[in-house]
Write a protein that holds these residues in place. Structure first.
Motif, PDB file in Angstrom:
ATOM      1  N   ALA A  53      33.223  30.386  40.180  1.00 56.55           N
ATOM      2  CA  ALA A  53      34.148  31.507  40.212  1.00 56.55           C
ATOM      3  C   ALA A  53      33.583  32.586  39.301  1.00 56.55           C
ATOM      4  N   TYR A  65      34.762  35.268  37.934  1.00 56.54           N
ATOM      5  CA  TYR A  65      35.771  36.140  37.351  1.00 56.54           C
ATOM      6  C   TYR A  65      35.203  36.895  36.151  1.00 56.54           C
ATOM      7  N   TYR A  66      34.357  36.224  35.400  1.00 50.66           N
ATOM      8  CA  TYR A  66      33.630  36.830  34.278  1.00 50.66           C
ATOM      9  C   TYR A  66      32.140  36.602  34.517  1.00 50.66           C
ATOM     10  N   GLY A  94      37.922  33.522  41.972  1.00 54.01           N
ATOM     11  CA  GLY A  94      38.521  32.971  40.760  1.00 54.01           C
ATOM     12  C   GLY A  94      38.660  31.464  40.808  1.00 54.01           C
ATOM     13  N   ALA A  95      39.064  30.898  39.679  1.00 57.56           N
ATOM     14  CA  ALA A  95      39.174  29.437  39.554  1.00 57.56           C
ATOM     15  C   ALA A  95      40.143  28.833  40.563  1.00 57.56           C
ATOM     16  N   LEU A  96      41.193  29.586  40.910  1.00 57.70           N
ATOM     17  CA  LEU A  96      42.166  29.026  41.866  1.00 57.70           C
ATOM     18  C   LEU A  96      41.578  28.814  43.247  1.00 57.70           C
ATOM     19  N   GLU A  97      40.506  29.509  43.575  1.00 58.75           N
ATOM     20  CA  GLU A  97      39.868  29.377  44.889  1.00 58.75           C
ATOM     21  C   GLU A  97      38.851  28.227  44.938  1.00 58.75           C
ATOM     22  N   CYS A 105      35.817  30.198  34.431  1.00 61.65           N
ATOM     23  CA  CYS A 105      36.342  30.474  33.083  1.00 61.65           C
ATOM     24  C   CYS A 105      37.714  31.108  33.206  1.00 61.65           C
ATOM     25  N   VAL A 106      38.685  30.481  32.555  1.00 61.31           N
ATOM     26  CA  VAL A 106      40.061  30.997  32.547  1.00 61.31           C
ATOM     27  C   VAL A 106      40.406  31.347  31.104  1.00 61.31           C
ATOM     28  N   ILE A 107      40.697  32.630  30.867  1.00 60.40           N
ATOM     29  CA  ILE A 107      41.025  33.087  29.516  1.00 60.40           C
ATOM     30  C   ILE A 107      42.485  33.523  29.485  1.00 60.40           C
ATOM     31  N   HIS A 149      50.481  33.131  33.628  1.00 65.95           N
ATOM     32  CA  HIS A 149      49.569  32.886  34.746  1.00 65.95           C
ATOM     33  C   HIS A 149      48.410  31.974  34.348  1.00 65.95           C
ATOM     34  N   VAL A 167      46.698  28.991  36.643  1.00 70.09           N
ATOM     35  CA  VAL A 167      45.287  28.998  37.042  1.00 70.09           C
ATOM     36  C   VAL A 167      44.552  27.797  36.442  1.00 70.09           C
TER      37      VAL A 167
HETATM   38  N1  LIG Z   1      42.908  35.170  35.151  1.00 72.99           N
HETATM   39  C1  LIG Z   1      41.862  34.458  35.707  1.00 72.99           C
HETATM   40  C2  LIG Z   1      41.792  34.213  37.065  1.00 72.99           C
HETATM   41  N2  LIG Z   1      42.767  34.666  37.891  1.00 72.99           N
HETATM   42  C3  LIG Z   1      42.561  34.796  39.328  1.00 72.99           C
HETATM   43  C4  LIG Z   1      42.838  33.493  40.068  1.00 72.99           C
HETATM   44  O1  LIG Z   1      41.841  32.509  39.825  1.00 72.99           O
HETATM   45  C5  LIG Z   1      42.838  33.772  41.584  1.00 72.99           C
HETATM   46  O2  LIG Z   1      41.569  34.285  41.964  1.00 72.99           O
HETATM   47  C6  LIG Z   1      43.913  34.769  41.956  1.00 72.99           C
HETATM   48  O3  LIG Z   1      45.177  34.307  41.476  1.00 72.99           O
HETATM   49  C7  LIG Z   1      43.987  34.961  43.483  1.00 72.99           C
HETATM   50  O4  LIG Z   1      44.267  33.725  44.105  1.00 72.99           O
HETATM   51  N3  LIG Z   1      40.769  33.501  37.578  1.00 72.99           N
HETATM   52  C8  LIG Z   1      39.762  33.010  36.761  1.00 72.99           C
HETATM   53  O5  LIG Z   1      38.817  32.361  37.249  1.00 72.99           O
HETATM   54  N4  LIG Z   1      39.816  33.241  35.424  1.00 72.99           N
HETATM   55  C9  LIG Z   1      40.832  33.956  34.860  1.00 72.99           C
HETATM   56  O6  LIG Z   1      40.849  34.153  33.618  1.00 72.99           O
END
Ligand SMILES: Nc1c(NC[C@H](O)[C@H](O)[C@H](O)CO)[nH]c(=O)[nH]c1=O
Ligand SMILES: CC(=O)[C@@H](O)COP(=O)(O)O
Length: 169
Positions: free
Chosen positions: A26, A28-29, A58-61, A88-90, A96, A100
């Motif tokens: 993912a 995201y960063y 992102g991580a959710l995918e 990476c989820v911060i 939220h 995630v």
């Molecule tokens: N806030 C972070 C996210 N948020 C996005 C979600 O993962 C996802 O893409 C979105 O909700 C659409 O389904 N993702 C990360 O990987 N890291 C974060 O810090």
């Protein structure tokens, strides 16, 4: 005390040469993703396995991507032997983060256990970018390599068990 099978004790993955490893990252960063991917790729190459890298937002995918790609690869006759999740989820201002971080981890665990899929979870769940960098950097905690090595170690255990089922001499 019950000792794990020899393969499970090995620090270095054994008999995973030539394994096909799906790496879903993912981005995201981007800076964090670069370090995690570098570490995971080095570990996969060191084990003489083959890595296939796919990127999601992102991580959710990540869990759905692994589920879809593992199923399609098996249908095509080119199955993946293991998978690695990198991300990476911060924590931000809202809840939220918990969704995630928690849901991606839960889904990956379900995929691994229910699917008997060796899977390393390299999704960092941290409070600050500094914490993320320290854990992602190859020169520091190198968590990307750790996730790949964990997946390969479980794959080695799976292959050892298949070659000599537990309980057989
Ligand atoms: N806030 C972070 C996210 N948020 C996005 C979600 O993962 C996802 O893409 C979105 O909700 C659409 O389904 N993702 C990360 O990987 N890291 C974060 O810090
Ligand atoms: C982990 C997240 O989803 C987080 O980055 C989102 O930030 P916020 O909670 O401030 O919307």
């Amino acid at each position: 005390m019950v000792s794990p099978p020899p393969a499970a004790r090995s620090a270095a993955p054994v008999n995973v040469k030539g394994a096909r490893v799906l790496v879903v990252e993912a981005r995201y960063y981007d800076d964090i993703a670069d370090e995690l991917l570098a570490g995971a790729t080095e570990a996969i190459e060191a084990a003489e396995a083959e890595g296939v890298v796919v990127t999601v937002p992102g991580a959710l995918e990540i869990p759905a991507a692994i589920a879809i790609l593992v199923e399609e690869a098996a249908r095509a006759g080119q199955p993946y032997d293991a998978a690695v999740a990198l991300g990476c989820v911060i924590r931000g201002e809202t809840g939220h983060y918990d969704i995630v971080a928690g849901e991606s981890a839960r889904a990956l665990m379900d995929l691994s256990v229910l699917g008997r899929l060796p899977l390393g979870n390299g999704i960092l769940t941290v409070e600050t970018m500094e914490q993320a960098l320290a854990r992602a950097r190859v020169s520091e905690m190198n968590k990307g390599a750790g996730a790949a090595e964990a997946a390969l170690s479980v794959l080695a255990l799976k292959r050892a068990a298949a070659a000599a089922p537990v309980g057989e001499d």
